[in-house]
Scaffold this active site. Sequence first.
Site, mmCIF file in Angstrom:
data_model
loop_
_atom_site.group_PDB
_atom_site.id
_atom_site.type_symbol
_atom_site.label_atom_id
_atom_site.label_comp_id
_atom_site.label_asym_id
_atom_site.label_seq_id
_atom_site.Cartn_x
_atom_site.Cartn_y
_atom_site.Cartn_z
ATOM 1 N N ASP A 273 0.859 -1.179 0.000
ATOM 2 C CA ASP A 273 0.000 0.000 0.000
ATOM 3 C C ASP A 273 0.902 1.239 0.000
ATOM 4 O OD1 ASP A 273 -1.810 -2.068 0.500
ATOM 5 O OD2 ASP A 273 -3.044 -0.843 1.834
ATOM 6 N N LYS B 65 -10.428 0.191 -3.315
ATOM 7 C CA LYS B 65 -10.479 -0.067 -1.877
ATOM 8 C C LYS B 65 -10.867 1.199 -1.118
ATOM 9 C CE LYS B 65 -7.875 -1.525 2.181
ATOM 10 N NZ LYS B 65 -9.021 -2.228 2.772
ATOM 11 N N LYS C 4 -7.007 3.277 -3.894
ATOM 12 C CA LYS C 4 -7.480 3.244 -2.507
ATOM 13 C C LYS C 4 -7.719 4.665 -2.028
ATOM 14 C CE LYS C 4 -5.884 1.517 2.015
ATOM 15 N NZ LYS C 4 -4.889 0.665 2.708
#
Length: 262
Positions: free
Chosen positions: A139, A242, A206
């Site tokens: 991430d 996400k 995300k």
Amino acid sequence: MDNSTLTGLLHGLPGVDQVGLEGRAATLATRSIKKDSKIWAIDTAISMVDLTTLEGMDTDGKVRALCAKALHPDPTDPTCPAVAAVCVYGDLVATTRACVGDRVHVAAVATAFPSGRASMDVKLMDTKQAVADGADEIDMVIDRGAFLSGRYLEVFEEIVAVKEACTQGERSAHLKVIFETGELQTYDNVRRASWLAMMAGGHFIKTSTGKVQPAATLPVTMIMLEAVRDYRLATGQMVGVKPAGGIRTAKDAIKYLVMVNE
């Protein structure tokens, strides 16, 4: 590609109708779901969770307890699915991998999370070490300062470089690109960041680190979902989304699943 070309492409995307977007998101949030569908949706939501601890006081013991919860979210119900991944800081990846084996993914935050403010050498070293220690997913956070200053090529090239660092010999990790949408200021910027990250090769886009408010919201997530849909129609490539931060209840999670389905 130079920065002016990339700027022209991103600023040539259709503008976001704020009133229409927020109205559509609010309407979808009121959808009534039947009981059987609700049970399926809750199980599906659990199976998509990145169970996360990202605190300065994290310990091996805390991570082991989190891993146990990830594998058996409800120990009293054997039908309850495991979560998708356990997400930790890079120095705890090896502990997490040892606890979960191959039963759930291990995700690691990298690239000077949550600020994204570090040299590229540090960011790439951070990424490579996490993958070498067993991370399945990285991430990364974009440099919001560079993005908001219009240095889009700088952000693009950083994503490309981090994705390359996600491959270490026989091991490779998926790349999730975090925008920190609460700092991007406008819906148009969210759309531009979505396209930028997808063009650079991100496997997932995300919303947030969870460290800044607002984090995930229904309107912001809808923009990202629409960008993924449009990018797939244009290129044939599918990218994940996400939403992260602020989704606290089963009812909240179901609202996001309704939006994905829509």
